[in-house]
Design a protein around this motif. Structure first.
Motif, PDB file in Angstrom:
ATOM      1  N   ASP A 269     -37.134  -8.921 -20.982  1.00  0.00           N
ATOM      2  CA  ASP A 269     -36.934  -9.308 -22.382  1.00  0.00           C
ATOM      3  C   ASP A 269     -37.845 -10.462 -22.758  1.00  0.00           C
ATOM      4  OD1 ASP A 269     -35.824 -11.603 -21.317  1.00  0.00           O
ATOM      5  OD2 ASP A 269     -33.746 -11.025 -21.695  1.00  0.00           O
ATOM      6  N   ASN A 270     -37.710 -10.897 -24.001  1.00  0.00           N
ATOM      7  CA  ASN A 270     -38.596 -11.968 -24.497  1.00  0.00           C
ATOM      8  C   ASN A 270     -38.383 -13.300 -23.785  1.00  0.00           C
ATOM      9  OD1 ASN A 270     -39.873 -10.312 -26.354  1.00  0.00           O
ATOM     10  ND2 ASN A 270     -38.370 -10.732 -27.966  1.00  0.00           N
ATOM     11  N   ASN A 271     -37.236 -13.444 -23.131  1.00  0.00           N
ATOM     12  CA  ASN A 271     -36.968 -14.675 -22.386  1.00  0.00           C
ATOM     13  C   ASN A 271     -37.441 -14.605 -20.936  1.00  0.00           C
ATOM     14  OD1 ASN A 271     -35.669 -15.883 -24.613  1.00  0.00           O
ATOM     15  ND2 ASN A 271     -33.768 -14.772 -24.133  1.00  0.00           N
ATOM     16  N   GLY A 272     -38.064 -13.469 -20.574  1.00  0.00           N
ATOM     17  CA  GLY A 272     -38.578 -13.332 -19.216  1.00  0.00           C
ATOM     18  C   GLY A 272     -37.542 -12.868 -18.220  1.00  0.00           C
ATOM     19  N   ASN A 273     -36.373 -12.395 -18.698  1.00  0.00           N
ATOM     20  CA  ASN A 273     -35.315 -11.924 -17.806  1.00  0.00           C
ATOM     21  C   ASN A 273     -35.383 -10.408 -17.631  1.00  0.00           C
ATOM     22  OD1 ASN A 273     -34.274 -14.570 -17.638  1.00  0.00           O
ATOM     23  ND2 ASN A 273     -33.066 -14.265 -19.509  1.00  0.00           N
ATOM     24  N   ALA A 301     -27.124 -10.613 -13.948  1.00  0.00           N
ATOM     25  CA  ALA A 301     -27.301 -12.057 -13.755  1.00  0.00           C
ATOM     26  C   ALA A 301     -28.465 -12.613 -14.561  1.00  0.00           C
ATOM     27  CB  ALA A 301     -27.518 -12.347 -12.272  1.00  0.00           C
ATOM     28  N   HIS A 302     -29.135 -11.750 -15.360  1.00  0.00           N
ATOM     29  CA  HIS A 302     -30.291 -12.185 -16.170  1.00  0.00           C
ATOM     30  C   HIS A 302     -31.334 -12.879 -15.281  1.00  0.00           C
ATOM     31  CE1 HIS A 302     -28.054 -11.206 -19.805  1.00  0.00           C
ATOM     32  NE2 HIS A 302     -27.029 -11.914 -19.341  1.00  0.00           N
ATOM     33  N   THR A 303     -31.637 -12.199 -14.166  1.00  0.00           N
ATOM     34  CA  THR A 303     -32.601 -12.766 -13.221  1.00  0.00           C
ATOM     35  C   THR A 303     -33.982 -12.837 -13.858  1.00  0.00           C
ATOM     36  OG1 THR A 303     -31.344 -11.761 -11.416  1.00  0.00           O
ATOM     37  CG2 THR A 303     -33.583 -12.510 -10.919  1.00  0.00           C
ATOM     38  N   ALA A 304     -34.652 -13.949 -13.691  1.00  0.00           N
ATOM     39  CA  ALA A 304     -35.998 -14.124 -14.245  1.00  0.00           C
ATOM     40  C   ALA A 304     -36.995 -13.258 -13.478  1.00  0.00           C
ATOM     41  CB  ALA A 304     -36.406 -15.592 -14.190  1.00  0.00           C
ATOM     42  N   PHE A 305     -37.918 -12.643 -14.205  1.00  0.00           N
ATOM     43  CA  PHE A 305     -38.926 -11.787 -13.592  1.00  0.00           C
ATOM     44  C   PHE A 305     -39.796 -12.586 -12.627  1.00  0.00           C
ATOM     45  CE2 PHE A 305     -43.186  -9.790 -13.739  1.00  0.00           C
ATOM     46  CZ  PHE A 305     -42.856  -8.549 -13.220  1.00  0.00           C
ATOM     47  N   ASP A 306     -40.161 -13.774 -13.006  1.00  0.00           N
ATOM     48  CA  ASP A 306     -41.017 -14.600 -12.152  1.00  0.00           C
ATOM     49  C   ASP A 306     -40.307 -15.004 -10.867  1.00  0.00           C
ATOM     50  OD1 ASP A 306     -42.870 -14.348 -14.096  1.00  0.00           O
ATOM     51  OD2 ASP A 306     -42.726 -16.397 -14.864  1.00  0.00           O
ATOM     52  N   THR A 307     -38.984 -15.086 -10.921  1.00  0.00           N
ATOM     53  CA  THR A 307     -38.222 -15.420  -9.712  1.00  0.00           C
ATOM     54  C   THR A 307     -38.139 -14.226  -8.779  1.00  0.00           C
ATOM     55  OG1 THR A 307     -36.902 -17.011 -10.964  1.00  0.00           O
ATOM     56  CG2 THR A 307     -36.000 -16.251  -8.852  1.00  0.00           C
ATOM     57  N   LEU A 308     -37.993 -13.050  -9.367  1.00  0.00           N
ATOM     58  CA  LEU A 308     -37.826 -11.831  -8.567  1.00  0.00           C
ATOM     59  C   LEU A 308     -39.141 -11.386  -7.942  1.00  0.00           C
ATOM     60  CD1 LEU A 308     -35.694  -9.636  -7.820  1.00  0.00           C
ATOM     61  CD2 LEU A 308     -36.534  -8.346  -9.796  1.00  0.00           C
ATOM     62  N   VAL A 309     -40.232 -11.492  -8.686  1.00  0.00           N
ATOM     63  CA  VAL A 309     -41.546 -10.990  -8.248  1.00  0.00           C
ATOM     64  C   VAL A 309     -42.398 -12.160  -7.789  1.00  0.00           C
ATOM     65  CG1 VAL A 309     -43.626  -9.775  -8.951  1.00  0.00           C
ATOM     66  CG2 VAL A 309     -41.397  -9.017  -9.804  1.00  0.00           C
ATOM     67  N   ASN A 310     -42.861 -12.068  -6.551  1.00  0.00           N
ATOM     68  CA  ASN A 310     -43.652 -13.155  -5.988  1.00  0.00           C
ATOM     69  C   ASN A 310     -45.129 -12.763  -5.888  1.00  0.00           C
ATOM     70  OD1 ASN A 310     -44.134 -15.688  -4.903  1.00  0.00           O
ATOM     71  ND2 ASN A 310     -43.774 -15.010  -2.785  1.00  0.00           N
ATOM     72  N   ILE A 311     -45.624 -12.101  -6.918  1.00  0.00           N
ATOM     73  CA  ILE A 311     -47.036 -11.694  -6.956  1.00  0.00           C
ATOM     74  C   ILE A 311     -47.641 -12.309  -8.214  1.00  0.00           C
ATOM     75  CG2 ILE A 311     -48.642  -9.746  -7.057  1.00  0.00           C
ATOM     76  CD1 ILE A 311     -46.515  -8.042  -5.722  1.00  0.00           C
ATOM     77  N   GLY A 358     -39.336  -7.243 -25.811  1.00  0.00           N
ATOM     78  CA  GLY A 358     -39.693  -7.433 -24.412  1.00  0.00           C
ATOM     79  C   GLY A 358     -40.876  -6.576 -24.030  1.00  0.00           C
ATOM     80  N   VAL A 359     -41.077  -6.396 -22.734  1.00  0.00           N
ATOM     81  CA  VAL A 359     -42.180  -5.566 -22.245  1.00  0.00           C
ATOM     82  C   VAL A 359     -41.644  -4.615 -21.174  1.00  0.00           C
ATOM     83  CG1 VAL A 359     -43.964  -7.278 -22.716  1.00  0.00           C
ATOM     84  CG2 VAL A 359     -42.826  -7.285 -20.498  1.00  0.00           C
ATOM     85  N   LEU A 360     -42.317  -3.466 -21.066  1.00  0.00           N
ATOM     86  CA  LEU A 360     -42.007  -2.474 -20.035  1.00  0.00           C
ATOM     87  C   LEU A 360     -43.226  -2.360 -19.129  1.00  0.00           C
ATOM     88  CD1 LEU A 360     -40.017  -0.234 -19.019  1.00  0.00           C
ATOM     89  CD2 LEU A 360     -41.374   1.365 -20.382  1.00  0.00           C
ATOM     90  N   ILE A 361     -43.000  -2.447 -17.824  1.00  0.00           N
ATOM     91  CA  ILE A 361     -44.095  -2.399 -16.853  1.00  0.00           C
ATOM     92  C   ILE A 361     -43.825  -1.258 -15.873  1.00  0.00           C
ATOM     93  CG2 ILE A 361     -45.336  -3.646 -15.051  1.00  0.00           C
ATOM     94  CD1 ILE A 361     -44.501  -6.236 -16.437  1.00  0.00           C
ATOM     95  N   VAL A 362     -44.823  -0.397 -15.705  1.00  0.00           N
ATOM     96  CA  VAL A 362     -44.753   0.706 -14.740  1.00  0.00           C
ATOM     97  C   VAL A 362     -45.744   0.410 -13.621  1.00  0.00           C
ATOM     98  CG1 VAL A 362     -45.014   3.190 -14.379  1.00  0.00           C
ATOM     99  CG2 VAL A 362     -44.119   2.329 -16.546  1.00  0.00           C
ATOM    100  N   ILE A 363     -45.252   0.476 -12.377  1.00  0.00           N
ATOM    101  CA  ILE A 363     -46.056   0.096 -11.215  1.00  0.00           C
ATOM    102  C   ILE A 363     -46.193   1.313 -10.298  1.00  0.00           C
ATOM    103  CG2 ILE A 363     -46.272  -1.516  -9.286  1.00  0.00           C
ATOM    104  CD1 ILE A 363     -44.192  -3.283 -10.783  1.00  0.00           C
ATOM    105  N   ALA A 364     -47.428   1.680  -9.976  1.00  0.00           N
ATOM    106  CA  ALA A 364     -47.683   2.813  -9.077  1.00  0.00           C
ATOM    107  C   ALA A 364     -48.491   2.329  -7.877  1.00  0.00           C
ATOM    108  CB  ALA A 364     -48.438   3.918  -9.810  1.00  0.00           C
ATOM    109  N   ASP A 365     -48.066   2.749  -6.686  1.00  0.00           N
ATOM    110  CA  ASP A 365     -48.782   2.418  -5.462  1.00  0.00           C
ATOM    111  C   ASP A 365     -49.865   3.473  -5.245  1.00  0.00           C
ATOM    112  OD1 ASP A 365     -49.726   1.775  -2.985  1.00  0.00           O
ATOM    113  OD2 ASP A 365     -47.769   1.722  -1.987  1.00  0.00           O
ATOM    114  N   ILE A 366     -51.127   3.109  -5.477  1.00  0.00           N
ATOM    115  CA  ILE A 366     -52.237   4.064  -5.358  1.00  0.00           C
ATOM    116  C   ILE A 366     -53.077   3.778  -4.113  1.00  0.00           C
ATOM    117  CG2 ILE A 366     -52.333   4.446  -7.852  1.00  0.00           C
ATOM    118  CD1 ILE A 366     -54.816   2.610  -7.882  1.00  0.00           C
ATOM    119  N   THR A 367     -52.445   3.155  -3.140  1.00  0.00           N
ATOM    120  CA  THR A 367     -53.187   2.816  -1.922  1.00  0.00           C
ATOM    121  C   THR A 367     -53.775   4.061  -1.277  1.00  0.00           C
ATOM    122  OG1 THR A 367     -51.671   0.963  -1.569  1.00  0.00           O
ATOM    123  CG2 THR A 367     -53.044   1.630   0.295  1.00  0.00           C
TER     124      THR A 367
END
Length: 605
Positions: A269-273, A301-311, A358-367
């Motif tokens: 969401d707009n708050n980064g959760n 728990a409205h976990t922050a995206f920056d807290t969850l993702v360490n990349i 907010g934003v929607l992010i789709v992640i694909a592993d193309i290794t």
């Protein structure tokens, strides 16, 4: 907009409907009456014409008989209350029962006359200039003895009685309409009073449902439609409760679909959760959640995206998408213990009113895709390199011959041998490349036709193919096959794989040594074919890449011996196309053993 009572809606609609219905019915009845009258009039004129026609045909040419006939026709016309007219084929009126014929104008342009002159009865209704009234005409042809139409007999009558009848009929209809309209006004008033009272009760119940009180008390009314409306309100309260349950279930289904996707999907969401996330995100990014913490807990728990993702790169990408600073697509290379290449797509989440939430992010592993693309580029580079060497040699020899060496008998042969040798090398390279492509294509499209193959015969045929090169190197090929050793596969493909292994063993094994080829059956019904040579062996660092295209342990010796670097790659793909395994064991300085493991026939597996 001003509110109106229900009476102001019901009454005008009912009144308009009734009046329109009366008007339509009246017009329809008037048309039916008029058509009936016209049909009767036409039948009357037709009967009169048919009855008079026999009198005209034999008597009209006799002058004396014509006078008597005219008098008789005039009398018949008066009796039948109709006009009788006789017209020649040129349109001249020769007899008219109501006035002298000479005063009549030419009738050749009358529609009924034209029709009769063509040999068929003619009929028309129009205003008569002679009588000054709406008149119906009926005409029939009169034929002479030779069959030609010489005269036309026409009968006609005015439609005054029809107009008089319709006038009386319309007056009656108007009276009926007035009476019905008065009754409709009274009925509409009573109906509106009958409807208003139960509607107020329904309104009260609907208000309770709107407040969330879904257990509405059943209502019953005498009016069927209102009773149905009340029943609908009652059912609606139950339906709303079920719909809420269905929405919850649909949400769970959507969440299940998201969890089944291979691509990671996360919404912020707009708050980064984090407001939505699937398991693929956890798997792709290697996120470790605390024990007993589910994805639902992460969202709740409205976990922050920056807290969850360490990349850092992914967090920066999400921020850029939110700010509109990126096109919504990117690639992230992760360099850690498990290097990965990620393709990310991002888009703003917007309401139907255009507001960003907010934003929607789709992640694909193309290794793996990237690895395959890299292999393709390496393959193209290796093919180019492998082609360049023989082509350079061929060109050099050809240019030398062109510069005059062709006349030197001693050196010309040597240069021709160089050209021939490298042409053969090019042919082998092209054939191996085509073979590899054929195997890959057959495996992808499942074009491999499998059948039971006896290894005793297959291994001896393979040894015979390599016998010549083995004798040149002083190598002896020994074959050992278990009894009833049978595999299930494509005979030609398996033979090609075995020829490649045996050819390598003869080529790289010790000169004057022995190459052992054995086939043994395993406890699970499979068959293992092993080709062992007593050559220099392979260092451990080379074994992982041994089956790659164009990979050589000793690059100089490989080209010198005529190898293309594709033999073991072809072996690997053939075995994989048969759902088998190929592996190598080597002791440097002692021996090398390549083993193919294939399934036996279905009844033996």
């Amino acid at each position: 907009m001003a509110k109106r009572r229900i009476f102001s809606y019901v009454f005008p609609a009912q009144l308009a409907t009734i009046l329109c219905s009366i008007a339509l019915v009246s017009l329809l009845c008037a048309k039916i009456v008029k058509d009936s009258y016209l049909n009767l009039a036409e039948d009357k004129l037709k009967s009169l014409a048919v009855g008079v026609a026999p009198l005209i045909s034999p008597n009209w040419r006799n002058i004396g008989g014509r006078a008597k006939l005219a008098a008789k026709l005039a009398k018949i016309g008066v009796t039948a209350n109709a006009r009788i007219t006789v017209i020649r084929d040129d349109g001249v009126v020769v007899f008219e029962s109501t006035r002298p014929a000479r005063t009549m104008e030419n009738h050749s342009n009358r529609p009924e006359i034209r029709t009769a002159l063509r040999g068929a009865p003619g009929q028309s209704v129009r205003f008569s200039a002679t009588l000054g009234k709406e008149t119906m005409y009926y005409a029939i042809p009169i034929k002479s003895a030779n069959g030609d139409i010489s005269l036309v007999l026409r009968t006609s009558t005015t439609l005054r009685s029809l107009e008089t009848g319709l006038t009386r009929y319309y007056a009656s209809l108007a009276l009926v309409a007035v009476v019905v309209a008065a009754m409709a006004i009274a009925a509409a008033y009573l109906i509106s009073r009958e409807i208003t009272s139960p509607l107020k009760e329904i309104e009260s119940t609907a208000a309770k449902v709107a407040r969330g009180e879904f257990k509405a008390k059943p209502m019953e009314f005498d009016i069927l439609e209102i009773d149905a409306l009340a029943a609908s309100i009652t059912r609606m309260s139950g339906t709303l409760a079920r719909r809420i349950t269905q929405i919850t279930e649909r949400k769970d289904e959507l969440n299940l679909i998201l969890q089944c996707l291979d691509e990671g999907v996360v919404a912020v969401d707009n708050n980064g959760n984090v407001i939505m996330i699937n398991h693929a995100v956890i798997k792709i990014l290697g996120i470790r959640l605390p024990d007993k913490l589910s994805l639902e807990d992460v969202v709740a728990a409205h976990t922050a995206f920056d807290t969850l993702v360490n990349i850092p790169e992914l967090r920066a990408f999400a921020a850029e998408v939110a700010d509109g600073r990126t096109g919504g697509r990117g690639r992230i290379d992760i360099q850690d213990n498990q290097a990965k290449i990620l393709e990310v797509h991002g888009a703003p989440l917007m309401t139907r009113h255009g507001k960003t939430i907010g934003v929607l992010i789709v992640i694909a592993d193309i290794t793996n895709v990237a690895k395959l693309e890299n292999m393709r580029r390496e393959f193209a580079a290796n093919v180019s390199h492998e082609l360049k060497t023989p082509l350079t040699a061929i060109r050099g020899a050809a240019e030398t011959l062109a510069d005059g060496a062709l006349d030197d008998k001693k050196n010309a042969g040597r240069f021709l041998e160089i050209i021939l040798k490298h042409c053969e090398r090019l042919t082998e390279l092209i054939n191996d490349t085509l073979s590899l492509a054929k195997v890959e294509r057959a495996a992808e499209k499942h074009f491999i036709v499998k059948q039971p193959v006896s290894l005793n015969e297959l291994l001896r045929n393979t040894a015979e193919i390599c016998r010549g090169k083995a004798q040149d190197n002083g190598v002896e090929i020994l074959i050992s096959v278990a009894e009833n050793a049978i595999i299930y596969g494509d005979k030609m493909m398996i033979e090609q794989a075995l020829v490649n292994l045996l050819d390598n063993a003869v080529k790289y094994g010790a000169a004057g040594g022995v190459v052992n080829v054995s086939a043994t059956k395993t406890d699970d019904g499979a068959v293992e074919i092993t080709v062992t040579d007593k050559g220099p062996g392979i260092l451990p660092e080379h074994i992982p890449r041994l089956f790659e295209r164009f990979y050589r342990v000793d690059k100089g010796r490989g080209r010198q011996d005529g190898g293309t670097g594709l033999g073991l790659a072809i072996v690997k793909h053939i075995v994989q196309a048969h759902d088998g395994e190929v592996f190598v064991e080597s002791v440097p300085g002692l021996s090398t053993a390549f083993t193919i493991r294939l399934a036996g026939p279905p009844e033996q597996s």
